[in-house]
Motif scaffolding. Structure first.
Motif, PDB file in Angstrom:
ATOM      1  N   VAL A   1     -36.059  -4.168 -30.152  1.00 50.57           N
ATOM      2  CA  VAL A   1     -36.297  -2.748 -29.932  1.00 50.57           C
ATOM      3  C   VAL A   1     -35.556  -1.943 -30.996  1.00 50.57           C
ATOM      4  CG1 VAL A   1     -34.378  -2.493 -28.292  1.00 50.57           C
ATOM      5  CG2 VAL A   1     -36.303  -0.900 -28.198  1.00 50.57           C
ATOM      6  N   SER A   2     -36.194  -0.883 -31.469  1.00 53.09           N
ATOM      7  CA  SER A   2     -35.574   0.017 -32.434  1.00 53.09           C
ATOM      8  C   SER A   2     -34.762   1.062 -31.672  1.00 53.09           C
ATOM      9  CB  SER A   2     -36.651   0.699 -33.276  1.00 53.09           C
ATOM     10  OG  SER A   2     -36.065   1.579 -34.213  1.00 53.09           O
ATOM     11  N   GLU A   3     -33.497   1.218 -32.045  1.00 50.17           N
ATOM     12  CA  GLU A   3     -32.613   2.173 -31.377  1.00 50.17           C
ATOM     13  C   GLU A   3     -31.909   3.044 -32.417  1.00 50.17           C
ATOM     14  OE1 GLU A   3     -32.039   2.819 -28.208  1.00 50.17           O
ATOM     15  OE2 GLU A   3     -33.130   1.155 -27.285  1.00 50.17           O
ATOM     16  N   VAL A   4     -31.637   4.279 -32.037  1.00 53.31           N
ATOM     17  CA  VAL A   4     -30.870   5.191 -32.883  1.00 53.31           C
ATOM     18  C   VAL A   4     -29.393   4.918 -32.644  1.00 53.31           C
ATOM     19  CG1 VAL A   4     -30.345   7.602 -33.378  1.00 53.31           C
ATOM     20  CG2 VAL A   4     -32.687   6.933 -32.822  1.00 53.31           C
ATOM     21  N   MET A   5     -28.647   4.785 -33.746  1.00 55.69           N
ATOM     22  CA  MET A   5     -27.211   4.505 -33.642  1.00 55.69           C
ATOM     23  C   MET A   5     -26.431   5.814 -33.611  1.00 55.69           C
ATOM     24  SD  MET A   5     -26.772   1.344 -36.314  1.00 55.69           S
ATOM     25  CE  MET A   5     -27.741   2.035 -37.651  1.00 55.69           C
ATOM     26  N   PRO A   6     -25.413   5.908 -32.774  1.00 55.95           N
ATOM     27  CA  PRO A   6     -24.562   7.098 -32.795  1.00 55.95           C
ATOM     28  C   PRO A   6     -23.736   7.117 -34.077  1.00 55.95           C
ATOM     29  CG  PRO A   6     -23.664   5.473 -31.292  1.00 55.95           C
ATOM     30  CD  PRO A   6     -24.990   4.939 -31.769  1.00 55.95           C
ATOM     31  N   THR A   7     -23.450   8.304 -34.575  1.00 60.13           N
ATOM     32  CA  THR A   7     -22.646   8.426 -35.795  1.00 60.13           C
ATOM     33  C   THR A   7     -21.189   8.715 -35.483  1.00 60.13           C
ATOM     34  OG1 THR A   7     -23.174  10.776 -35.959  1.00 60.13           O
ATOM     35  CG2 THR A   7     -24.592   9.240 -37.164  1.00 60.13           C
ATOM     36  N   ASP A   8     -20.890   9.034 -34.222  1.00 56.07           N
ATOM     37  CA  ASP A   8     -19.542   9.454 -33.870  1.00 56.07           C
ATOM     38  C   ASP A   8     -18.819   8.486 -32.932  1.00 56.07           C
ATOM     39  OD1 ASP A   8     -21.182   9.935 -31.721  1.00 56.07           O
ATOM     40  OD2 ASP A   8     -20.369  11.910 -31.287  1.00 56.07           O
ATOM     41  N   ALA A   9     -19.447   7.355 -32.618  1.00 55.18           N
ATOM     42  CA  ALA A   9     -18.819   6.391 -31.711  1.00 55.18           C
ATOM     43  C   ALA A   9     -19.511   5.047 -31.847  1.00 55.18           C
ATOM     44  CB  ALA A   9     -18.919   6.878 -30.269  1.00 55.18           C
ATOM     45  N   CYS A  10     -18.829   4.007 -31.410  1.00 55.92           N
ATOM     46  CA  CYS A  10     -19.418   2.672 -31.374  1.00 55.92           C
ATOM     47  C   CYS A  10     -20.123   2.493 -30.041  1.00 55.92           C
ATOM     48  CB  CYS A  10     -18.335   1.603 -31.498  1.00 55.92           C
ATOM     49  SG  CYS A  10     -17.564   1.563 -33.114  1.00 55.92           S
ATOM     50  N   ARG A  11     -21.180   1.726 -30.053  1.00 59.65           N
ATOM     51  CA  ARG A  11     -21.878   1.412 -28.803  1.00 59.65           C
ATOM     52  C   ARG A  11     -21.457   0.007 -28.408  1.00 59.65           C
ATOM     53  NH1 ARG A  11     -27.944   2.747 -27.275  1.00 59.65           N
ATOM     54  NH2 ARG A  11     -27.790   2.228 -25.075  1.00 59.65           N
ATOM     55  N   PHE A  12     -20.606  -0.059 -27.421  1.00 56.17           N
ATOM     56  CA  PHE A  12     -20.006  -1.331 -27.028  1.00 56.17           C
ATOM     57  C   PHE A  12     -20.889  -2.119 -26.068  1.00 56.17           C
ATOM     58  CE2 PHE A  12     -16.855  -4.129 -25.000  1.00 56.17           C
ATOM     59  CZ  PHE A  12     -16.300  -4.677 -26.133  1.00 56.17           C
ATOM     60  N   PHE A  13     -21.674  -1.444 -25.229  1.00 62.68           N
ATOM     61  CA  PHE A  13     -22.552  -2.105 -24.273  1.00 62.68           C
ATOM     62  C   PHE A  13     -23.994  -1.685 -24.524  1.00 62.68           C
ATOM     63  CE2 PHE A  13     -18.541  -1.609 -21.890  1.00 62.68           C
ATOM     64  CZ  PHE A  13     -18.278  -2.940 -21.629  1.00 62.68           C
ATOM     65  N   TYR A  14     -24.915  -2.602 -24.274  1.00 62.37           N
ATOM     66  CA  TYR A  14     -26.339  -2.296 -24.365  1.00 62.37           C
ATOM     67  C   TYR A  14     -27.079  -3.201 -23.392  1.00 62.37           C
ATOM     68  CZ  TYR A  14     -31.035  -1.586 -26.060  1.00 62.37           C
ATOM     69  OH  TYR A  14     -32.378  -1.287 -26.139  1.00 62.37           O
ATOM     70  N   GLU A  15     -27.890  -2.618 -22.520  1.00 58.85           N
ATOM     71  CA  GLU A  15     -28.675  -3.406 -21.581  1.00 58.85           C
ATOM     72  C   GLU A  15     -30.038  -3.697 -22.195  1.00 58.85           C
ATOM     73  OE1 GLU A  15     -30.507  -3.270 -17.078  1.00 58.85           O
ATOM     74  OE2 GLU A  15     -28.838  -1.951 -17.573  1.00 58.85           O
ATOM     75  N   CYS A  16     -30.339  -4.976 -22.351  1.00 57.79           N
ATOM     76  CA  CYS A  16     -31.609  -5.402 -22.936  1.00 57.79           C
ATOM     77  C   CYS A  16     -32.757  -4.902 -22.072  1.00 57.79           C
ATOM     78  CB  CYS A  16     -31.669  -6.925 -23.064  1.00 57.79           C
ATOM     79  SG  CYS A  16     -33.272  -7.538 -23.626  1.00 57.79           S
ATOM     80  N   LYS A  17     -33.744  -4.286 -22.718  1.00 56.08           N
ATOM     81  CA  LYS A  17     -34.905  -3.768 -21.995  1.00 56.08           C
ATOM     82  C   LYS A  17     -35.895  -4.880 -21.665  1.00 56.08           C
ATOM     83  CE  LYS A  17     -34.394   0.866 -23.681  1.00 56.08           C
ATOM     84  NZ  LYS A  17     -34.056   1.438 -24.930  1.00 56.08           N
TER      85      LYS A  17
END
Length: 82
Positions: free
Chosen positions: A20-36
């Protein structure tokens, strides 16, 4: 150097292969992601700062910017401070 920074990354689940294509935040890390695809909660691999650096086709913006500045960067260098 934000103009050269890619803000989207294709995440690939290591469990089911869902992409899946996701937009990355520029001001923080994304530590968790639930697979769709399968619902697995993804976390960064040891030494990585975020799920994009572990499972994405493009590393997170802070790592990209550090590399664009001519510096060697990896998540373990403390580049991304989420």
């Amino acid at each position: 150097m934000i103009g050269a920074t890619q803000l989207t990354s294709i995440l690939t689940c290591p469990h089911c292969g869902h992409r899946v294509s996701e937009v990355m935040p520029t001001d923080a890390c994304r530590f968790f992601y639930e697979c769709k695809g399968c619902g697995t909660l993804l976390r960064p691999k040891a030494g990585d700062c975020c799920v994009f650096c572990s499972y994405g086709d493009v590393p997170c913006p802070p790592v990209q910017e550090t590399r664009a500045a001519g510096q060697v960067a990896s998540c373990g260098d403390g580049v991304c401070h989420g």
